[in-house]
Design a protein around this motif. Structure first.
Motif, PDB file in Angstrom:
ATOM      1  N   TRP A  94      19.371   6.445  24.975  1.00  0.00           N
ATOM      2  CA  TRP A  94      20.057   7.728  25.082  1.00  0.00           C
ATOM      3  C   TRP A  94      19.130   8.903  24.744  1.00  0.00           C
ATOM      4  O   TRP A  94      19.298  10.004  25.297  1.00  0.00           O
ATOM      5  CB  TRP A  94      21.306   7.729  24.212  1.00  0.00           C
ATOM      6  N   TRP A  97      17.331   9.328  27.973  1.00  0.00           N
ATOM      7  CA  TRP A  97      18.277   9.856  28.969  1.00  0.00           C
ATOM      8  C   TRP A  97      18.509  11.342  28.743  1.00  0.00           C
ATOM      9  O   TRP A  97      18.528  12.138  29.704  1.00  0.00           O
ATOM     10  CB  TRP A  97      19.590   9.078  28.861  1.00  0.00           C
ATOM     11  N   GLN A 100      15.270  13.169  29.827  1.00  0.00           N
ATOM     12  CA  GLN A 100      14.877  13.055  31.229  1.00  0.00           C
ATOM     13  C   GLN A 100      15.939  13.529  32.218  1.00  0.00           C
ATOM     14  O   GLN A 100      15.597  13.936  33.327  1.00  0.00           O
ATOM     15  CB  GLN A 100      14.524  11.589  31.545  1.00  0.00           C
ATOM     16  N   HIS A 101      17.210  13.461  31.842  1.00  0.00           N
ATOM     17  CA  HIS A 101      18.278  13.735  32.793  1.00  0.00           C
ATOM     18  C   HIS A 101      19.236  14.842  32.345  1.00  0.00           C
ATOM     19  O   HIS A 101      19.391  15.848  33.045  1.00  0.00           O
ATOM     20  CB  HIS A 101      19.075  12.449  33.064  1.00  0.00           C
ATOM     21  N   PHE A 102      19.866  14.648  31.193  1.00  0.00           N
ATOM     22  CA  PHE A 102      20.917  15.568  30.770  1.00  0.00           C
ATOM     23  C   PHE A 102      20.367  16.951  30.443  1.00  0.00           C
ATOM     24  O   PHE A 102      20.849  17.962  30.966  1.00  0.00           O
ATOM     25  CB  PHE A 102      21.637  14.967  29.560  1.00  0.00           C
ATOM     26  N   ALA A 105      19.061  19.052  33.510  1.00  0.00           N
ATOM     27  CA  ALA A 105      20.149  19.611  34.316  1.00  0.00           C
ATOM     28  C   ALA A 105      20.709  20.862  33.655  1.00  0.00           C
ATOM     29  O   ALA A 105      20.912  21.901  34.308  1.00  0.00           O
ATOM     30  CB  ALA A 105      21.251  18.566  34.508  1.00  0.00           C
ATOM     31  N   ASP A 135      23.530  18.334  39.362  1.00  0.00           N
ATOM     32  CA  ASP A 135      22.863  17.390  38.463  1.00  0.00           C
ATOM     33  C   ASP A 135      23.677  17.194  37.183  1.00  0.00           C
ATOM     34  O   ASP A 135      23.856  16.069  36.709  1.00  0.00           O
ATOM     35  CB  ASP A 135      21.456  17.880  38.115  1.00  0.00           C
ATOM     36  N   GLN A 138      26.682  15.016  37.757  1.00  0.00           N
ATOM     37  CA  GLN A 138      26.327  13.598  37.828  1.00  0.00           C
ATOM     38  C   GLN A 138      26.185  12.983  36.438  1.00  0.00           C
ATOM     39  O   GLN A 138      26.774  11.928  36.145  1.00  0.00           O
ATOM     40  CB  GLN A 138      25.011  13.431  38.594  1.00  0.00           C
ATOM     41  N   PHE A 139      25.438  13.663  35.579  1.00  0.00           N
ATOM     42  CA  PHE A 139      25.144  13.074  34.271  1.00  0.00           C
ATOM     43  C   PHE A 139      26.286  13.266  33.275  1.00  0.00           C
ATOM     44  O   PHE A 139      26.505  12.407  32.407  1.00  0.00           O
ATOM     45  CB  PHE A 139      23.827  13.625  33.748  1.00  0.00           C
TER      46      PHE A 139
END
Length: 205
Positions: A94, A97, A100-102, A105, A135, A138-139
């Motif tokens: 996490w 995550w 890299q993602h949340f 965005a 984005d 999605q997350f």
């Protein structure tokens, strides 16, 4: 130890939350990222010229999640980052995550709606707002589904994962983050915001 930070940096907020929850004493050095001299000072401790940076007896550590892990490992018996291999791996999942993602965005929307007008005087780009919103949708969906029936992100209690994911949501109002349709996420965020550590690290913009 010394922490170079800025109070409206969500990456620094992750570290400040960890410090507050663990009760660690750290000297804080607030840097004004709009000031040339402070940016020069920052560049001396982090070649990326970003906060936060932790200095511990000559050891310089940047990247917020790495700092969080380092601080937790220096605190024997703490529950935020347990030693058990699978529990720690899940928290690490996490942390990565979030980085890299949340957070990226959210960063698109934060830049367009908050920082871009201040830094460049420009206005938000509709195409970028669309990209960031898609984005984040999605997350946020991933996070909302994961939190169904759970109080915290990893395991049965508060961990570094919660701080890493929650910190960029400090921009919720100012960046108009579209998260109102995610009830599990919102319930979890409300729990985080009730923590003493969250309240102690809030900054009035």
């Amino acid at each position: 130890m010394r922490l170079y930070h800025h109070p409206v940096s969500s990456n620094a907020r992750r570290v400040l939350l960890t410090i507050a929850q663990l009760g660690i004493k750290v000297d804080r050095v607030e840097l004004n990222l709009m000031d040339a001299e402070d940016r020069r000072r920052l560049g001396e401790v982090n070649p990326n010229c970003k906060v936060p940076v932790l200095e511990d007896e000559g050891f310089l550590l940047w990247e917020s999640c790495a700092i969080m892990q380092y601080l937790a490992d220096q605190t024997p018996g703490q529950p935020l980052y347990p030693q058990e291999l699978k529990a720690r791996a899940d928290i690490n999942r996490w942390l990565f995550w979030a980085a890299q993602h949340f957070s990226p965005a959210i960063g698109v929307l934060t830049w367009e709606r908050v920082w871009k007008p201040l830094v460049t005087g420009g206005t938000a780009d509709p195409a970028e707002l669309k990209r960031g919103g898609e984005d984040l949708e999605q997350f946020a969906t991933v996070l909302d589904q994961h939190l169904a029936g759970r109080e915290w992100i990893s395991g049965s209690g508060l961990t570094l994962a919660d701080f890493a994911v929650a910190a960029p949501l400090m921009y919720r109002e100012r960046a108009q983050l579209p998260i109102d349709n995610y009830p599990n996420l919102l319930a979890w965020l409300a729990r985080v915001q009730q923590l003493a550590a969250w309240k102690q690290t809030e900054h009035v913009w």
